[in-house]
Motif scaffolding. Sequence first.
Motif, PDB file in Angstrom:
ATOM      1  N   LEU A   1       0.820  -1.206   0.000  1.00 47.45           N
ATOM      2  CA  LEU A   1       0.000   0.000   0.000  1.00 47.45           C
ATOM      3  C   LEU A   1       0.858   1.261   0.000  1.00 47.45           C
ATOM      4  N   GLN A   2       2.045   1.194   0.598  1.00 50.03           N
ATOM      5  CA  GLN A   2       2.954   2.330   0.513  1.00 50.03           C
ATOM      6  C   GLN A   2       3.436   2.534  -0.925  1.00 50.03           C
ATOM      7  N   VAL A   3       3.712   1.432  -1.630  1.00 54.82           N
ATOM      8  CA  VAL A   3       4.077   1.552  -3.042  1.00 54.82           C
ATOM      9  C   VAL A   3       2.925   2.167  -3.832  1.00 54.82           C
ATOM     10  N   LEU A   4       1.694   1.737  -3.539  1.00 55.18           N
ATOM     11  CA  LEU A   4       0.530   2.306  -4.212  1.00 55.18           C
ATOM     12  C   LEU A   4       0.471   3.825  -4.028  1.00 55.18           C
TER      13      LEU A   4
ATOM     14  N   VAL B   1       2.915   5.544  -6.316  1.00 59.05           N
ATOM     15  CA  VAL B   1       2.513   5.463  -7.716  1.00 59.05           C
ATOM     16  C   VAL B   1       1.381   6.439  -8.027  1.00 59.05           C
ATOM     17  N   ALA B   2       0.392   6.533  -7.139  1.00 55.17           N
ATOM     18  CA  ALA B   2      -0.859   7.215  -7.473  1.00 55.17           C
ATOM     19  C   ALA B   2      -1.026   8.594  -6.846  1.00 55.17           C
ATOM     20  N   MET B   3      -0.221   8.959  -5.859  1.00 52.29           N
ATOM     21  CA  MET B   3      -0.388  10.246  -5.188  1.00 52.29           C
ATOM     22  C   MET B   3      -0.072  11.403  -6.120  1.00 52.29           C
ATOM     23  N   GLU B   4      -0.606  12.564  -5.774  1.00 54.96           N
ATOM     24  CA  GLU B   4      -0.248  13.781  -6.483  1.00 54.96           C
ATOM     25  C   GLU B   4       1.116  14.245  -5.964  1.00 54.96           C
TER      26      GLU B   4
ATOM     27  N   LYS C   1       0.659  11.308   0.739  1.00 55.01           N
ATOM     28  CA  LYS C   1       0.382   9.871   0.859  1.00 55.01           C
ATOM     29  C   LYS C   1      -0.908   9.629   1.623  1.00 55.01           C
ATOM     30  N   LEU C   2      -1.110  10.395   2.678  1.00 52.54           N
ATOM     31  CA  LEU C   2      -2.330  10.232   3.481  1.00 52.54           C
ATOM     32  C   LEU C   2      -3.569  10.575   2.656  1.00 52.54           C
ATOM     33  N   GLU C   3      -3.490  11.634   1.861  1.00 54.55           N
ATOM     34  CA  GLU C   3      -4.623  12.013   1.012  1.00 54.55           C
ATOM     35  C   GLU C   3      -4.970  10.897   0.030  1.00 54.55           C
ATOM     36  N   LEU C   4      -3.934  10.258  -0.522  1.00 52.08           N
ATOM     37  CA  LEU C   4      -4.179   9.168  -1.465  1.00 52.08           C
ATOM     38  C   LEU C   4      -4.840   7.977  -0.761  1.00 52.08           C
ATOM     39  N   LEU C   5      -4.329   7.596   0.395  1.00 57.41           N
ATOM     40  CA  LEU C   5      -4.910   6.472   1.125  1.00 57.41           C
ATOM     41  C   LEU C   5      -6.371   6.738   1.485  1.00 57.41           C
ATOM     42  N   ARG C   6      -6.692   7.968   1.830  1.00 55.83           N
ATOM     43  CA  ARG C   6      -8.077   8.308   2.156  1.00 55.83           C
ATOM     44  C   ARG C   6      -8.982   8.173   0.931  1.00 55.83           C
TER      45      ARG C   6
ATOM     46  N   GLY D   1     -11.773   5.295 -12.907  1.00 56.08           N
ATOM     47  CA  GLY D   1     -11.840   4.408 -14.065  1.00 56.08           C
ATOM     48  C   GLY D   1     -10.636   3.507 -14.235  1.00 56.08           C
ATOM     49  N   THR D   2      -9.621   3.665 -13.401  1.00 54.00           N
ATOM     50  CA  THR D   2      -8.449   2.791 -13.443  1.00 54.00           C
ATOM     51  C   THR D   2      -8.549   1.745 -12.339  1.00 54.00           C
ATOM     52  N   ARG D   3      -8.246   0.493 -12.680  1.00 51.68           N
ATOM     53  CA  ARG D   3      -8.218  -0.602 -11.699  1.00 51.68           C
ATOM     54  C   ARG D   3      -6.813  -0.681 -11.101  1.00 51.68           C
ATOM     55  N   PHE D   4      -6.739  -0.834  -9.788  1.00 52.14           N
ATOM     56  CA  PHE D   4      -5.471  -1.037  -9.092  1.00 52.14           C
ATOM     57  C   PHE D   4      -5.515  -2.428  -8.457  1.00 52.14           C
ATOM     58  N   VAL D   5      -4.620  -3.297  -8.893  1.00 52.48           N
ATOM     59  CA  VAL D   5      -4.581  -4.676  -8.415  1.00 52.48           C
ATOM     60  C   VAL D   5      -3.318  -4.884  -7.587  1.00 52.48           C
ATOM     61  N   LEU D   6      -3.490  -5.283  -6.338  1.00 52.84           N
ATOM     62  CA  LEU D   6      -2.376  -5.653  -5.472  1.00 52.84           C
ATOM     63  C   LEU D   6      -2.352  -7.175  -5.391  1.00 52.84           C
ATOM     64  N   ARG D   7      -1.205  -7.770  -5.707  1.00 56.06           N
ATOM     65  CA  ARG D   7      -1.119  -9.233  -5.709  1.00 56.06           C
ATOM     66  C   ARG D   7       0.212  -9.669  -5.109  1.00 56.06           C
ATOM     67  N   THR D   8       0.122 -10.609  -4.147  1.00 57.25           N
ATOM     68  CA  THR D   8       1.320 -11.148  -3.521  1.00 57.25           C
ATOM     69  C   THR D   8       1.161 -12.648  -3.324  1.00 57.25           C
TER      70      THR D   8
END
Length: 466
Positions: free
Chosen positions: A239-242, A245-248, A262-267, A334-341
């Motif tokens: 989730l930190q990597v996410l 990648v996606a934060m402004e 980072k906090l804004e993105l997680l919210r 509209g973008t899918r975010f897939v986390l896979r481990t």
Amino acid sequence: MISRLLLFGATGDLAGRFLLPALARLSADGRVPDGLQVVGSAHQDWDDRTFRSHVATRLQQHAGDVPIEARDALISRLRYRAVDLEAAGSVAAAVGAFDDGGDAVDRPAVAVYLALPPVLFPAVLGALGGADLPVGSRIAVEKPFGTDLTSAVALNELLTRVTGGVEEAAFRVDHFLGMPKVQALLDRHAPGRPLTPVWNSASIAQVDVLWEETLGLGGRADFYDRTGAVRDVMQNHMLQVLTLVAMEPPARQTEGELHAAKLELLRSVRVCSAAEVPFRTRRARYAAGTLAEPGATGGRAVPGYSDEDGVDPARGTETYAELLLELDTPRWTGTRFVLRTGKALGTARKGVALHFRTAAPACDPGDAERVAADRLWIELDAPLESRQPGVQVTAPGERAAYGQVLTDLLSGGSRLSVSGEEAEQAWRIVDPVLQAWARNAVPLLEYPAGGAGPPPLEQTAGSARG
């Protein structure tokens, strides 16, 4: 800069494989404070000489490339104090190993590193609250930070009491943030970079954050069977990597602005409803199979996870997890975010895959690798393979990461620390998934060790798009 380091769990694997070798490398590079004092503390009834001999062996194993002079210099700094981690007086005595008179205002600050099983954090933190830590001291807590949202909130409240409400004094470690290629993620879409104009939902249909390992349980049943894939790496590292990648990108990459972005993105991450969890998540554990290993003809046969020593099959611990997320932001709607481990897979990969709606754009050499006409791959860690069956090798990036963690901790930085609110927001995202899994709302699949894992969500969960 803090020049006193108290390392709880100093005889454990984390200290022996990562922290002490990292200190040796920092010492060789001249990057430790002048007069650095290190006190190692653990349950063994050792003296200084026994501890130094133990550390010398571990440094030979995991920092053999560091000049012997630097290793010897670190070893000469070491002292040892036996400790009962559940006895407040014993913990306070370990802190007092640095005492040279004066009250807490006058004494130099101490960096206290909890390289311990998470179950011990509350007791040790409570003891540290009464240990009269000097002003300016910092406490580093390893992941996972809590086991769910409720426990993370309680742990944050405890840290707040122990540190007197000084957020900078609480250092929630996420060493993966110190990986050189992870640190560079934000630069991929910073203003002026080639990929910046297409770093949005209009161009990118899906983003995969992958953490796939060829290693099995590796003797970690006592920790892993009580943790699982989500708590081990997805709730924290992935989730930190996410966020990166996606934060402004903040206008200025100061530590405060970075944590705020980072906090804004997680919210903005939309939490799966109970009805969505079966379509947006997948869990599995590996069955018996064969893991490929260099130097081992035909690979190595391994039992299924539920048959591994120390595993309780009734816990239903997952070794594979997949989660489909959506972000409520103008850039990413509209973008899918897939986390896979997954563990015990056929191929090891840690990185980010960008799936473009049309042809992938050109990018700087080293920025990303084109793996298909419409796909770019950003490698986050080049794994090393051991030539000895069953031996896990520490990759150079991972070794460097802990050096960055210690530098940050001692210098007062927080770039490689996770804020309390970030940790809680991450649990907000995964808690509903774990709760649904505990109710068996999602079947626990199996996949053969050494294989590709179960079919990924993008091939089977078309209804998840809604």
